[in-house]
Design an enzyme around this catalytic site. Structure first.
Site, short mmCIF file in Angstrom:
data_model
loop_
_atom_site.label_atom_id
_atom_site.label_comp_id
_atom_site.label_asym_id
_atom_site.label_seq_id
_atom_site.Cartn_x
_atom_site.Cartn_y
_atom_site.Cartn_z
CE LYS A 116 -3.72 -1.91 2.94
NZ LYS A 116 -4.87 -1.74 2.04
NE ARG A 149 -10.83 -9.84 -2.02
CZ ARG A 149 -11.19 -8.89 -2.89
NH1 ARG A 149 -11.45 -9.22 -4.14
NH2 ARG A 149 -11.29 -7.64 -2.50
#
Length: 506
Positions: free
Chosen positions: A280, A354
């Site tokens: 990120k 996920r």
């Protein structure tokens, strides 16, 4: 009782000779012709004098506003606090929301006082319950690791009296429930606020054991990295592979003797999310200690169900890992073998939530629950679509609707979102059974939901009723406090989950 303070509730009659509290909170409504004082225990002359001065004092009745006035007389509260109720609806969930928010806002802003009397409109049991819930959520203060003694000595209100004509014994259950909810939300907030060098997979697991210790019919099982390897939890292991802090899966099971239904809750517990190899930007990492908010909510929903002795089996699965880059980290194009055998090509290691949730859903499905829900700070796309105060819910239509109804009762905001079948093809790949991201930026929240749906098991040849709660925006408040919501960790979805479990019990 919350960690912030030993909170006590009582109900006092409007006819009481003296209200023994440091502050008396009175409501102000935004009327068609200006601010209006809500009915109160003030004598007519005092009430008329205050109402005549509202506009001169700058009192508008706007939600979340609080103006302080000196008390009156030699006895009673030394402070009158005017709390904005907005355009208070006459009935319905909107009225309860306004009361819950005003009570929480007042208690939050009156930090430093020991006792407060809430003289807000409360003529029914549901209105008393709303005031108690708001006050319990508002009585929160987390000094973090600040060492300033003045800051560390601050204490929220510890004694809240609700002025109402309702029978005090009839209110006992509602007040006790509010204290349980307050403790659950309080604990979830503190977990989210914990520094990631203190809260990592091993210590989060320890905190889970500590949280449910002593609650009847609740057991806790921790799967460490060796257990995860033996059990084929490739998603959790794959996400945690880059960190020196090894992952965990914690199963928290409330199993009362009189359980009529079973609910499985799966929570995302990424204690810090750097993005992994798909790193990120620095500014995007600054709040990533909050990426375990789903697991914190699940843990506390199970604890609250146990403390409320609900006749439902509630099993929480906390999928805990730290997502870091290193020479051992999962790389784009790696293929992971998940719990249950499905394979996933990882194209973006920052779509890690996920992956751990897929393992959790597959594992939870094996216990054949009547209902299956997952809770996660899953996608930035959720905030793009719904902002920071609405959570999203996807999944089987009936259960999705029940989540929305539960959220309305709980005073939270969930919005239904679809799982379009035509988008499923974006997850196809030649390298594995599916990949972990779609073809582009569009519909990212829905793609994540479609991915998770692949790991929901079947019962008697039919998919287990399942709902996916994406709480990415509401779980962490980067702005100013509002209502009963503090800055930083909010405890989002805890009260909705408890309300849903109560609904399933009925």
């Amino acid at each position: 009782m919350t960690e912030s303070t030993d909170l006590a509730f009582s109900v006092i009659s409007p006819d009481a000779d003296v209200i023994e509290a440091q502050a008396l909170v009175i409501g102000v409504v935004k009327g068609d012709n200006g601010p209006e004082l809500a009915p109160s225990v003030l004598d007519a002359d005092s009430a008329d004098a205050i109402e005549a001065s509202l506009e001169d004092l700058g009192v508008t009745g706007a939600e979340d506003s609080l103006q302080r006035l000196p008390g009156y007389g030699d006895e009673g509260p030394g402070l009158i606090a005017l709390a904005g109720l907005g355009s208070l609806p006459r009935t319905g969930p909107g009225r309860l929301d306004a009361l819950r928010s005003a009570a929480g806002s007042a208690v939050r802003q009156l930090i430093g006082l020991d006792s407060v009397a809430l003289n807000l409109p409360a003529e029914t049991l549901s209105e008393v319950a709303a005031l108690a819930e708001g006050a319990a959520y508002g009585a929160f203060f987390d000094p973090g690791q600040r060492t300033d003694e003045e800051i560390r000595s601050r204490r929220p209100v510890s004694d809240v009296a609700i002025v109402s004509g309702i029978d005090r014994e009839a209110a006992d259950e509602a007040l006790a429930r509010a204290l349980v909810l307050g403790e659950a939300v309080d604990n979830a907030r503190r977990l989210v606020n914990q520094a990631p060098n203190d809260l990592y997979p091993e210590t989060f697991a320890d905190r889970a054991v500590e949280r449910v210790s002593g609650i009847d019919h609740v057991t806790c099982e921790i799967l460490d990295e060796k257990d995860l390897e033996a059990g084929g939890f490739g998603g959790i292991l794959g996400v945690g592979r880059g960190s020196a802090r090894t992952p965990r899966l914690v199963k928290v099971d409330y199993n009362p003797d009189n359980a009529r239904k079973s609910v499985a809750l799966v929570g995302k517990g990424i204690t810090f999310d750097s993005g992994g190899i798909s790193l990120k930007p620095g500014a995007s990492m600054m709040t990533m200690k909050c990426d375990m908010g789903g697991a914190a909510a699940v843990l506390n929903a199970v604890a609250a169900a146990g403390e409320l002795e609900l006749p439902v089996r509630v099993t929480g699965y906390l999928c805990i890992a730290e997502n870091m880059p290193s020479g051992t980290a999962t790389k784009p194009n790696d293929v992971l073998s998940m719990r249950g055998g499905k394979t996933v090509e990882v194209l973006n290691t920052d779509a890690e939530g996920r992956l751990v949730m897929a393992d959790g859903l597959a594992y939870a499905s094996e216990s054949d629950p009547d209902y299956l829900l997952d809770v996660a700070t899953l996608t930035g796309a959720q905030m793009v679509a719904l902002g920071t105060r609405h959570s999203a819910v996807m999944g089987e239509e009936e259960l999705r609707g029940r989540v929305i109804e539960a959220s309305e009762r709980a005073g939270e905001q969930f919005w239904p979102m679809p799982l379009p079948a035509h988008m499923r093809g974006e997850l196809n790949t030649e390298a594995a059974d599916l990949k972990n991201i779609g073809a582009g930026r569009n519909g990212g929240m829905l793609i994540a939901g479609l991915f998770l749906q692949e790991f929901v098991g079947e019962s008697e040849g039919k998919k287990i009723p399942w709902a996916h709660l994406d709480i990415a925006g509401p779980a962490y408040n980067e702005g100013s406090p509002y209502g009963f919501v503090p800055k930083n960790g909010t405890g989002a979805s805890v009260s909705t989950l408890v309300s849903l479990i109560e609904d399933l019990a009925d």
